[in-house]
Scaffold this motif. Structure first.
Motif, PDB file in Angstrom:
ATOM      1  N   CYS A  98       0.836  -1.196   0.000  1.00  0.00           N
ATOM      2  CA  CYS A  98       0.000   0.000   0.000  1.00  0.00           C
ATOM      3  C   CYS A  98       0.877   1.254   0.000  1.00  0.00           C
ATOM      4  N   VAL A  99       0.691   2.116  -0.988  1.00  0.00           N
ATOM      5  CA  VAL A  99       1.484   3.333  -1.141  1.00  0.00           C
ATOM      6  C   VAL A  99       0.549   4.500  -1.456  1.00  0.00           C
ATOM      7  N   ARG A 100       0.742   5.611  -0.770  1.00  0.00           N
ATOM      8  CA  ARG A 100      -0.025   6.811  -1.096  1.00  0.00           C
ATOM      9  C   ARG A 100       0.588   7.454  -2.334  1.00  0.00           C
ATOM     10  N   ALA A 101      -0.239   7.693  -3.349  1.00  0.00           N
ATOM     11  CA  ALA A 101       0.244   8.271  -4.605  1.00  0.00           C
ATOM     12  C   ALA A 101       0.883   9.634  -4.333  1.00  0.00           C
ATOM     13  N   GLY A 102       2.058   9.814  -4.881  1.00  0.00           N
ATOM     14  CA  GLY A 102       2.789  11.057  -4.663  1.00  0.00           C
ATOM     15  C   GLY A 102       4.255  10.856  -4.970  1.00  0.00           C
ATOM     16  N   ARG A 103       5.092  11.571  -4.253  1.00  0.00           N
ATOM     17  CA  ARG A 103       6.527  11.501  -4.488  1.00  0.00           C
ATOM     18  C   ARG A 103       7.073  10.148  -4.038  1.00  0.00           C
ATOM     19  N   PHE A 104       7.959   9.573  -4.863  1.00  0.00           N
ATOM     20  CA  PHE A 104       8.606   8.316  -4.497  1.00  0.00           C
ATOM     21  C   PHE A 104       9.641   8.601  -3.406  1.00  0.00           C
ATOM     22  N   THR A 105       9.582   7.830  -2.310  1.00  0.00           N
ATOM     23  CA  THR A 105      10.468   8.071  -1.175  1.00  0.00           C
ATOM     24  C   THR A 105      11.347   6.852  -0.898  1.00  0.00           C
ATOM     25  N   LYS A 123       9.447 -14.749  -3.447  1.00  0.00           N
ATOM     26  CA  LYS A 123       8.682 -15.946  -3.813  1.00  0.00           C
ATOM     27  C   LYS A 123       7.176 -15.733  -3.731  1.00  0.00           C
ATOM     28  N   ALA A 124       6.725 -14.741  -2.965  1.00  0.00           N
ATOM     29  CA  ALA A 124       5.297 -14.490  -2.850  1.00  0.00           C
ATOM     30  C   ALA A 124       4.851 -13.503  -3.912  1.00  0.00           C
ATOM     31  N   PRO A 125       3.661 -13.676  -4.487  1.00  0.00           N
ATOM     32  CA  PRO A 125       3.160 -12.689  -5.454  1.00  0.00           C
ATOM     33  C   PRO A 125       2.957 -11.344  -4.764  1.00  0.00           C
ATOM     34  N   ILE A 126       3.247 -10.269  -5.463  1.00  0.00           N
ATOM     35  CA  ILE A 126       3.126  -8.938  -4.881  1.00  0.00           C
ATOM     36  C   ILE A 126       2.402  -7.998  -5.836  1.00  0.00           C
ATOM     37  N   VAL A 127       1.473  -7.229  -5.292  1.00  0.00           N
ATOM     38  CA  VAL A 127       0.746  -6.228  -6.080  1.00  0.00           C
ATOM     39  C   VAL A 127       0.757  -4.910  -5.313  1.00  0.00           C
ATOM     40  N   LEU A 128       0.503  -3.840  -6.036  1.00  0.00           N
ATOM     41  CA  LEU A 128       0.586  -2.489  -5.490  1.00  0.00           C
ATOM     42  C   LEU A 128      -0.797  -1.843  -5.474  1.00  0.00           C
ATOM     43  N   VAL A 129      -1.149  -1.246  -4.329  1.00  0.00           N
ATOM     44  CA  VAL A 129      -2.389  -0.476  -4.217  1.00  0.00           C
ATOM     45  C   VAL A 129      -2.012   0.976  -3.954  1.00  0.00           C
ATOM     46  N   LEU A 130      -2.363   1.854  -4.878  1.00  0.00           N
ATOM     47  CA  LEU A 130      -2.050   3.271  -4.771  1.00  0.00           C
ATOM     48  C   LEU A 130      -3.276   4.024  -4.288  1.00  0.00           C
ATOM     49  N   THR A 131      -3.166   4.664  -3.124  1.00  0.00           N
ATOM     50  CA  THR A 131      -4.297   5.336  -2.507  1.00  0.00           C
ATOM     51  C   THR A 131      -4.197   6.853  -2.685  1.00  0.00           C
ATOM     52  N   GLY A 132      -5.241   7.550  -2.239  1.00  0.00           N
ATOM     53  CA  GLY A 132      -5.229   9.009  -2.236  1.00  0.00           C
ATOM     54  C   GLY A 132      -5.571   9.650  -3.563  1.00  0.00           C
ATOM     55  N   LEU A 133      -6.275   8.926  -4.425  1.00  0.00           N
ATOM     56  CA  LEU A 133      -6.545   9.433  -5.775  1.00  0.00           C
ATOM     57  C   LEU A 133      -7.997   9.880  -5.965  1.00  0.00           C
ATOM     58  N   ASN A 138     -10.086  13.218 -14.264  1.00  0.00           N
ATOM     59  CA  ASN A 138     -10.393  12.128 -15.192  1.00  0.00           C
ATOM     60  C   ASN A 138     -10.322  10.780 -14.470  1.00  0.00           C
ATOM     61  N   SER A 139      -9.543   9.837 -14.987  1.00  0.00           N
ATOM     62  CA  SER A 139      -9.479   8.499 -14.407  1.00  0.00           C
ATOM     63  C   SER A 139      -8.365   8.409 -13.358  1.00  0.00           C
ATOM     64  N   MET A 140      -8.613   7.643 -12.282  1.00  0.00           N
ATOM     65  CA  MET A 140      -7.575   7.416 -11.280  1.00  0.00           C
ATOM     66  C   MET A 140      -6.377   6.709 -11.888  1.00  0.00           C
ATOM     67  N   GLU A 141      -6.614   5.885 -12.889  1.00  0.00           N
ATOM     68  CA  GLU A 141      -5.541   5.144 -13.559  1.00  0.00           C
ATOM     69  C   GLU A 141      -4.570   6.070 -14.283  1.00  0.00           C
ATOM     70  N   GLY A 159       3.587  -7.318  -9.620  1.00  0.00           N
ATOM     71  CA  GLY A 159       2.856  -8.077 -10.624  1.00  0.00           C
ATOM     72  C   GLY A 159       1.700  -7.321 -11.235  1.00  0.00           C
ATOM     73  N   ASP A 160       1.150  -6.375 -10.484  1.00  0.00           N
ATOM     74  CA  ASP A 160      -0.009  -5.627 -10.960  1.00  0.00           C
ATOM     75  C   ASP A 160      -0.245  -4.477  -9.997  1.00  0.00           C
ATOM     76  N   HIS A 161      -1.232  -3.645 -10.286  1.00  0.00           N
ATOM     77  CA  HIS A 161      -1.516  -2.500  -9.426  1.00  0.00           C
ATOM     78  C   HIS A 161      -2.981  -2.109  -9.540  1.00  0.00           C
ATOM     79  N   ALA A 162      -3.419  -1.293  -8.591  1.00  0.00           N
ATOM     80  CA  ALA A 162      -4.746  -0.685  -8.643  1.00  0.00           C
ATOM     81  C   ALA A 162      -4.638   0.736  -8.117  1.00  0.00           C
ATOM     82  N   CYS A 163      -5.176   1.697  -8.849  1.00  0.00           N
ATOM     83  CA  CYS A 163      -5.218   3.095  -8.429  1.00  0.00           C
ATOM     84  C   CYS A 163      -6.596   3.355  -7.825  1.00  0.00           C
TER      85      CYS A 163
END
Length: 255
Positions: A98-105, A123-133, A138-141, A159-163
């Protein structure tokens, strides 16, 4: 029906508790950052959707410079204990970053390395959830289209993400985005949660513990203190004070 294990990680304030409530469709997790920092321990939240059961483990993330040295080291210890516990009970089926959308830190990269590279050995699958959008035009994506490449440039590969927005209680379009976000996160989890056997498997020594063992071997050779601290700050991204204390702890255990 089997239960899948999801480890949710990221900085305090990224919206981890709100993401849990979003997935659950009701309030399950307290959203106060003070609660998270007070316990310094993971919280387990059983969630069911789409006829599937999930145990979501909300962890305390690495963040700088807010953490004290003792807090920093305690978080690493608790994270290791959680990963070890889950591996003994069947494994981790998904890492939800989980990462808040903004500057990379630097904290984003350090959390990624701790959980995905060191503790889970990639070894574990990993996905990214970007919050604060919720205020994204227009679109969060669109945020990912413009800024998503930054993660790969810094070695954070998922592996994937969701905005999304995890802010509930807003009116009009924002509430529609919240409902959309629930679908996006649930679909992300369903798509990427791994299939596993129901038998817990023994696990070899993880890369994180291998790294600690290497440090112990290094310390037995009595290198200069600056050398050890340099390894910890550069390899682990530790604050200097935490690196000094960590090195001292390992040195004591090596005697």
């Amino acid at each position: 029906m089997s239960t899948k294990n999801i480890v949710l990680f990221g900085e305090t304030g990224a919206g981890k508790s709100s993401v849990i409530n979003l997935m659950a469709g009701e309030e399950r997790a307290k959203t106060s950052p003070d609660m998270e920092r007070c316990t310094m321990h993971w919280q387990e939240h059983p969630i069911t959707f789409n006829e599937c059961n999930y145990n979501v483990f909300d962890t305390v993330g690495l963040e700088e410079p807010q953490l004290s040295v003792k807090e920093y080291l305690k978080i690493i210890e608790n994270a290791y204990n959680l990963i070890t516990k889950l591996n003994q009970e069947g494994g981790i089926d998904l890492l939800l970053f989980c990462v808040r959308a903004g500057r990379f830190t630097a904290a984003i990269k350090n959390n990624y390395r701790l959980f995905y590279e060191w503790l889970c050995e990639e070894k574990a699958p990993i996905v990214l959830v970007l919050t604060g959008l919720e205020r994204q035009k227009n679109s969060m994506e669109d945020w990912w289209t413009e800024y998503g490449g930054t993660f790969g440039k810094h070695g954070v590969v998922v592996g994937d993400h969701a905005c999304i927005t995890a802010v509930n209680g807003l009116d009009g379009k924002q509430q529609e985005l919240y409902q959309l976000s629930r679908k996006l996160v649930r679909n992300l989890v369903i798509k990427h949660t791994r299939d596993r056997q129901e038998v817990a498997q023994k696990r070899d020594e993880g890369s994180f513990m291998k790294f600690i063992r290497k440090l112990r071997e290094l310390l037995q050779g009595r290198p200069g203190k600056k050398d050890v601290v340099g390894v910890l700050t550069k390899r682990c991204g530790m604050p200097r004070e935490a690196a000094i204390e960590f090195a001292n702890q390992i040195r004591q255990e090596s005697k």
